[in-house]
Design a protein around this motif. Structure first.
Motif, mmCIF file in Angstrom:
data_model
loop_
_atom_site.group_PDB
_atom_site.id
_atom_site.type_symbol
_atom_site.label_atom_id
_atom_site.label_comp_id
_atom_site.label_asym_id
_atom_site.label_seq_id
_atom_site.Cartn_x
_atom_site.Cartn_y
_atom_site.Cartn_z
ATOM 1 N N HIS A 8 0.829 -1.217 0.000
ATOM 2 C CA HIS A 8 0.000 0.000 0.000
ATOM 3 C C HIS A 8 0.858 1.260 0.000
ATOM 4 O O HIS A 8 1.987 1.254 0.486
ATOM 5 C CB HIS A 8 -0.911 0.015 1.229
ATOM 6 C CG HIS A 8 -1.962 -1.055 1.189
ATOM 7 N ND1 HIS A 8 -3.081 -0.974 0.401
ATOM 8 C CD2 HIS A 8 -2.049 -2.250 1.833
ATOM 9 C CE1 HIS A 8 -3.822 -2.063 0.569
ATOM 10 N NE2 HIS A 8 -3.208 -2.861 1.426
ATOM 11 N N ARG A 9 0.287 2.340 -0.535
ATOM 12 C CA ARG A 9 0.882 3.670 -0.353
ATOM 13 C C ARG A 9 0.216 4.264 0.879
ATOM 14 O O ARG A 9 -1.009 4.386 0.920
ATOM 15 C CB ARG A 9 0.584 4.547 -1.572
ATOM 16 C CG ARG A 9 1.571 4.380 -2.716
ATOM 17 C CD ARG A 9 1.526 5.606 -3.648
ATOM 18 N NE ARG A 9 0.183 5.823 -4.186
ATOM 19 C CZ ARG A 9 -0.222 5.384 -5.384
ATOM 20 N NH1 ARG A 9 0.614 4.738 -6.171
ATOM 21 N NH2 ARG A 9 -1.450 5.619 -5.806
ATOM 22 N N VAL A 10 1.022 4.593 1.876
ATOM 23 C CA VAL A 10 0.454 4.983 3.168
ATOM 24 C C VAL A 10 0.768 6.445 3.455
ATOM 25 O O VAL A 10 1.926 6.858 3.390
ATOM 26 C CB VAL A 10 1.009 4.095 4.310
ATOM 27 C CG1 VAL A 10 0.281 4.398 5.617
ATOM 28 C CG2 VAL A 10 0.889 2.620 3.956
ATOM 29 N N GLN A 41 7.044 3.421 0.690
ATOM 30 C CA GLN A 41 5.923 4.195 0.161
ATOM 31 C C GLN A 41 5.109 4.792 1.302
ATOM 32 O O GLN A 41 3.899 4.627 1.357
ATOM 33 C CB GLN A 41 5.023 3.281 -0.664
ATOM 34 C CG GLN A 41 5.673 2.694 -1.888
ATOM 35 C CD GLN A 41 4.602 2.178 -2.831
ATOM 36 O OE1 GLN A 41 4.118 2.881 -3.703
ATOM 37 N NE2 GLN A 41 4.201 0.940 -2.629
ATOM 38 N N ILE A 42 5.801 5.418 2.240
ATOM 39 C CA ILE A 42 5.104 6.044 3.362
ATOM 40 C C ILE A 42 5.366 7.546 3.307
ATOM 41 O O ILE A 42 6.510 7.979 3.191
ATOM 42 C CB ILE A 42 5.592 5.475 4.709
ATOM 43 C CG1 ILE A 42 5.326 3.964 4.787
ATOM 44 C CG2 ILE A 42 4.925 6.182 5.877
ATOM 45 C CD1 ILE A 42 5.853 3.289 6.045
ATOM 46 N N THR A 43 4.288 8.327 3.360
ATOM 47 C CA THR A 43 4.400 9.793 3.382
ATOM 48 C C THR A 43 3.961 10.272 4.763
ATOM 49 O O THR A 43 2.919 9.850 5.264
ATOM 50 C CB THR A 43 3.480 10.413 2.313
ATOM 51 O OG1 THR A 43 3.792 9.806 1.059
ATOM 52 C CG2 THR A 43 3.681 11.922 2.232
ATOM 53 N N LEU A 44 4.753 11.145 5.364
ATOM 54 C CA LEU A 44 4.428 11.638 6.698
ATOM 55 C C LEU A 44 3.882 13.054 6.624
ATOM 56 O O LEU A 44 4.463 13.918 5.959
ATOM 57 C CB LEU A 44 5.678 11.610 7.592
ATOM 58 C CG LEU A 44 6.423 10.273 7.693
ATOM 59 C CD1 LEU A 44 7.616 10.416 8.642
ATOM 60 C CD2 LEU A 44 5.497 9.156 8.166
ATOM 61 N N ARG A 45 2.780 13.295 7.314
ATOM 62 C CA ARG A 45 2.213 14.651 7.367
ATOM 63 C C ARG A 45 1.912 15.029 8.815
ATOM 64 O O ARG A 45 0.796 14.828 9.291
ATOM 65 C CB ARG A 45 0.943 14.732 6.515
ATOM 66 C CG ARG A 45 1.243 14.722 5.007
ATOM 67 C CD ARG A 45 -0.015 14.841 4.174
ATOM 68 N NE ARG A 45 -0.758 16.080 4.431
ATOM 69 C CZ ARG A 45 -1.878 16.387 3.773
ATOM 70 N NH1 ARG A 45 -2.365 15.578 2.840
ATOM 71 N NH2 ARG A 45 -2.522 17.510 4.059
ATOM 72 N N PRO A 46 2.917 15.571 9.501
ATOM 73 C CA PRO A 46 2.657 16.041 10.867
ATOM 74 C C PRO A 46 1.756 17.268 10.859
ATOM 75 O O PRO A 46 1.458 17.816 9.790
ATOM 76 C CB PRO A 46 4.054 16.358 11.401
ATOM 77 C CG PRO A 46 4.914 16.532 10.202
ATOM 78 C CD PRO A 46 4.299 15.739 9.086
ATOM 79 N N HIS A 47 1.331 17.707 12.039
ATOM 80 C CA HIS A 47 0.457 18.874 12.191
ATOM 81 C C HIS A 47 -0.831 18.728 11.391
ATOM 82 O O HIS A 47 -1.383 19.709 10.910
ATOM 83 C CB HIS A 47 1.184 20.162 11.741
ATOM 84 C CG HIS A 47 2.292 20.572 12.662
ATOM 85 N ND1 HIS A 47 2.114 20.744 14.015
ATOM 86 C CD2 HIS A 47 3.603 20.830 12.424
ATOM 87 C CE1 HIS A 47 3.257 21.104 14.564
ATOM 88 N NE2 HIS A 47 4.186 21.144 13.634
ATOM 89 N N THR A 48 -1.281 17.507 11.193
ATOM 90 C CA THR A 48 -2.481 17.272 10.380
ATOM 91 C C THR A 48 -3.414 16.314 11.114
ATOM 92 O O THR A 48 -2.976 15.283 11.609
ATOM 93 C CB THR A 48 -2.096 16.661 9.016
ATOM 94 O OG1 THR A 48 -1.117 17.499 8.403
ATOM 95 C CG2 THR A 48 -3.302 16.528 8.104
#
Lengths: 690, 250
Positions: free
Chosen positions: A569-571, A600-607
């Motif tokens: 998966h793209r996470v 394939q892991i994208t991190l989005r803090p403050h969200t």
């Protein structure tokens, strides 16, 4: 807790090499197992060792280790990289250190002390100025350094000398100098950190001058029979640091001085701190080639290091002449009695270190006293040592409901105390969430939490019933004296979510009474929402894109993201906090981030997550409040888990109605969902009070 | 008129360790029901369903303090349990245990005696044959499947070459081959019911033991030793051949 006659812990048919004695200078070691030096955070804030420090080391001597190296002692105030580093230069440390050495010797073990000048490296509360050969910060640190002048150099040597005198007076059998993953002496030896052009830099010999002066000062200030060793960093594992060939050259130079009696291998630096005390993601025995290389070159005894926890591997390494001694820190933190169990043919009773670093490194890096997930007594032996367990004067009949770590720990300790224990688990296997957690990538060893506990309860004759769902009325039919509810927790999803079809909704009674609340984000009942329990149990998620919401900060979120990425998966991982996986211990977090960078892991803090609709999720920027839609095939929210406490409340009411004298307790996640370390301590405390 | 189906249970130590002094299993530790005996209980319960009014009796030969090892059989659904002990049976061998077990079984007049495949402590896998012989019962061993019709038991046996189907007339001994079924998990209610069923502890006054075996010595398995490392200086192949030739391997 001393014993009158020290027991012999040598001689074994199963592990003949591990349990053969070895002489190091004037010191006869009873076996080859070494409790490696480490900062334990047990000294007080003035650097004075405490009764806890003594009990911590005594426990490992009682457990059968041959040699203990009492670690992280500072040679002077300016080298005290944490205020809880033992102030070895200060005569006031001698009295408690003497208690430690007496206690250790009373169990037949030997004890050395490790001296370190912190130099350019520091922990939570460093001295006001850090000393270094050349002014520059350690690259991973914010602190710049003072370049040492001639007076500083002289004082540094004097610090080692004074400390050695104090340690000899305190009864230590040897002193080990740290030219290892932190400290001043390695920075002098290092071509990267030492750019001096005086007598202490420029050439290899000059860079080695200060380390050798300190070695000589220690040798001159202690009795002839005391051993002198070097903890040596053989490989820094940084892009700018030295590698094995240079590490071996340092060792060769030190050995040629004739002042050194043994080497203790080490690797890593503050800029590669995940290699100093590697977490489970680094393979067991990873550093064997380093040990082997030094052993091949040196005529001195060599202590092997680095993720050695398995006795079979340790025995093999000795038989294979890869080293003369086996260093273990974390394994002996997790089970101080490892050597004794091996010797007595009880290898299957050893409680393995799971290399989580959550209890030990995570605590001491924050200057807190050392702890251990597997061993609730670590660092608090005076309160919880298994040697303090007493048989119950009035053995009681104890029914434990739930076979996760909390229930198993209560069962183990209660049974050891002589209570009659039956344990019921609704699943066909024991282990609870540990089973799920150990399915995450790099977490296989986490399962050893349950392997130990299951083996223990079966060995102790606990009556274990699996596949058996308990009801409140039936519990009363069993006529127990005590009922312990350890029924765990479940992801906090709406009652109408699919989860309820396989894992009946928990917490209805508590919600009705205003003691718990359900989730409040709209859309969490939708079929595209998956719980971590479902994911780790192997339920296949639809499509490619998954949103994972990390409001927990630990492996339940981070490890599940990796699990999903490994499944293709793209996470996208979001958190309202500043950092994804914010609660992970440092080495684990560092290696997690390294792996994320390659996956394939994208991190989005403050969200944060505001709502879920079929095929998309409404996200909100936690700082600006701006909303945006993310197209996803599935959503995995990881928030706090709700206690599975319905049985507790039902029994509570029944007992109240009937005036029954049955004692009712709840433990573990059934009381409040927490990390396994806290839960095991709580279970230990509860069972010792029964 | 239903059948009496006996299922033989062995309490085994939870950890297997030889006592270096006696050379026998250390029985000072906790005991539990031998795990493949769960398969035997499951088989017995299945057979009970095929003939109305039948009963399943769990039987063991063990010191009385281990008789609670029969409790899981009762929770699974066995009707009652009997444990037989005698001081002379301590450390008894196949001859002794089979004689005691046969005597105990005779007391309940079984139509069928079911055994698991082996015990996890001794791995003898012969007791069923000895008991069958002593009782004079037909024996069907290594069973992977079975069907009971009236007084005839049709058994599919696992043999080297494949399978073999045999028919035996009751009374008979049925010995299973490994884990041939999935033992049921007793529900919580079954567990409570199991706790209320009786375990009869009988002491043999006249123990028909014939001790045939004496342990002379035990030795640990040979230790791993360091292997020989040949550094290749261009002649490694010759050294390797010499090594193998010296041992008669080539």
């Amino acid at each position: 807790m001393s014993m009158a006659t020290p027991p012999a812990i040598s001689g074994s048919t199963e592990f003949p090499h591990l349990f053969s004695p070895l002489r190091v200078r004037g010191v006869e070691l009873r076996n080859r197992l070494v409790f490696q030096p480490h900062f334990n955070g047990l000294a007080d804030v003035h650097g004075m060792p405490t009764a806890d420090s003594t009990a911590y080391l005594e426990e490992r001597a009682w457990g059968g280790a041959g040699l203990l190296v009492d670690g992280s002692m500072a040679t002077m105030y300016e080298g005290q990289m944490s205020r809880k580093y033992v102030a070895a230069w200060d005569e006031r440390s001698v009295e408690q250190n003497r208690r430690t050495t007496d206690a250790v010797h009373s169990h037949g073990a030997s004890i050395f002390a490790q001296l370190n000048h912190g130099g350019h490296t520091s922990l939570e509360t460093p001295p006001p100025v850090l000393w270094a050969p050349t002014q520059m910060p350690e690259p991973s640190s914010v602190h710049t350094t003072k370049a040492m002048d001639a007076t500083d150099l002289r004082r540094a040597v004097e610090g080692f000398a004074a400390s050695a005198r104090n340690l000899a007076n305190a009864g230590y059998d040897g002193v080990e100098l740290k030219i290892a993953h932190d400290g001043l002496l390695r920075s002098f030896a290092s071509p990267f950190f030492n750019r001096r052009r005086d007598a202490y830099g420029g050439s290899f010999e000059n860079r080695m001058r200060l380390p050798l002066e300190c070695v000589a000062a220690v040798r001159e200030n202690m009795p002839d029979e005391m051993a002198l060793g070097i903890r040596i960093c053989l490989h820094e594992y940084t892009p700018f640091g030295y590698e094995l060939d240079y590490g071996l050259r340092i060792a060769e130079h030190l050995e040629a001085s004739g002042l050194v009696d043994y080497f203790n291998c080490d690797a890593g630096s503050f800029s590669s701190f995940w290699m100093e005390i590697p977490p489970a993601a680094v393979a067991q025995g990873f550093f064997r080639p380093l040990n082997q290389a030094l052993k091949a070159q040196s005529d001195l005894p060599v202590v092997a290091f680095g993720r050695i926890k398995d006795a079979g591997l340790a025995e093999h390494m000795l038989a294979n002449a890869e080293a003369d001694l086996i260093g273990m820190a974390r394994q002996l933190i997790a089970d101080p009695e490892t050597p004794r169990k091996l010797l007595e043919g009880r290898a299957n009773e050893v409680r393995a270190c799971i290399a989580c670093n959550d209890g030990c490194l995570h605590a001491v890096a924050q200057e807190k006293p050392i702890r251990c997930v597997q061993n609730p007594a670590a660092g608090q032996e005076l309160l919880y040592s298994e040697r303090l367990l007493v048989r119950a004067s009035d053995p009681r009949s104890v029914v434990v409901v739930g076979g996760g770590p909390a229930g198993l720990k209560v069962a183990e300790i209660a049974a050891r105390r002589g209570h009659r224990v039956s344990l019921f688990e609704r699943d066909t296997h024991l282990g609870g969430q540990v089973k799920l957690g150990s399915r995450q990538p790099h977490h296989e060893e986490f399962a050893e939490v349950v392997h130990y506990l299951e083996a223990a309860v079966r060995r102790l004759g606990v009556e274990v019933w699996t596949g058996s769902e308990v009801d409140a009325e039936g519990v009363l039919d069993l006529e127990p004296d005590v009922v312990v509810i350890a029924t765990g927790s479940q992801p906090n999803l709406p009652v109408s979510h699919r989860q309820s079809s396989t894992d009946p909704d928990a917490g209805a009674i508590a919600r009705e009474r205003g003691l718990a609340i359900g989730p409040e984000t709209p859309g969490l009942e939708l079929p595209c929402v998956y719980s971590t329990d479902e994911v780790l149990a192997g339920v296949a998620l639809p499509g490619t894109d998954v949103l994972l919401v990390d409001e927990q900060g630990h492996w339940e979120a981070a490890g599940t993201a990796e699990f999903l990425a490994a499944a293709g998966h793209r996470v996208t991982v979001v958190t309202t906090r500043a950092t994804i996986a914010s609660e992970l211990e440092g080495t684990n977090h560092a290696m997690f981030m390294q792996r994320v960078g390659k996956s394939q892991i994208t991190l989005r803090p403050h969200t944060g997550l505001r709502a879920v609709e079929p095929g998309r999720a409404l996200l909100v920027d936690a700082v600006t409040g701006e909303e945006s839609w993310l197209v996803v095939d599935a959503v995995v929210p990881v928030s706090w888990r709700r206690s599975r406490d319905d049985l507790y409340y039902r029994l509570h009411d029944l007992l109240l109605e009937s005036g029954s004298p049955i004692q009712l307790e709840r433990v573990g996640d059934a009381a409040a969902a927490r990390l396994v370390q806290t839960v095991l301590l709580e279970a230990h405390q509860m069972a010792t009070a029964l | 008129m239903g059948l009496t189906i006996a299922v033989c249970i062995k309490p085994v130590p939870v950890t297997t360790r030889l006592d270096p002094h006696t050379g026998r299993l250390d029985r000072s530790v906790a005991h539990r029901m031998n795990s493949v005996d769960e398969n035997a209980v499951e088989a017995a319960l299945t057979l009970r369903e095929s003939v109305p009014d039948s009963e399943v009796v769990a039987v063991s030969v063990a010191p009385a303090e281990f008789s609670e090892s029969l409790r899981p059989a009762l929770a699974m659904g066995a009707d009652r349990a009997i444990n037989v002990s005698a001081p002379e049976l301590e450390g008894a061998d196949l001859l002794g245990v089979s004689a005691a077990l046969a005597t105990a079984l005779s007391g309940i007049h079984p139509d069928l005696v079911v055994f698991g495949a082996w015990s996890s402590d001794g791995y003898g896998a012969m007791l069923w044959a000895a008991v069958g012989e002593r009782l004079g019962f037909a024996v069907a061993s290594r069973a992977v499947d079975f069907m009971l019709e009236a007084d005839r038991l049709t058994v599919t046996r696992q043999i080297e070459e494949g399978t073999q189907v045999v028919e035996v007339v009751l009374p008979a001994v049925l010995a299973l081959s490994g884990e041939v079924n999935t033992p049921r998990y007793p529900s919580f209610k079954d567990v409570i019911a199991g706790k209320r069923k009786p375990i009869e502890n009988l002491t043999m006054t006249e123990c028909p033991v014939t001790a045939g075996t004496t342990v002379l010595s035990i030795d640990p398995a040979p230790l791993r030793t360091r292997g020989i490392v040949i550094q290749d200086d261009g002649r490694a192949h010759e050294q390797l051949i010499d090594f193998l030739a010296l041992r008669g391997i080539v």
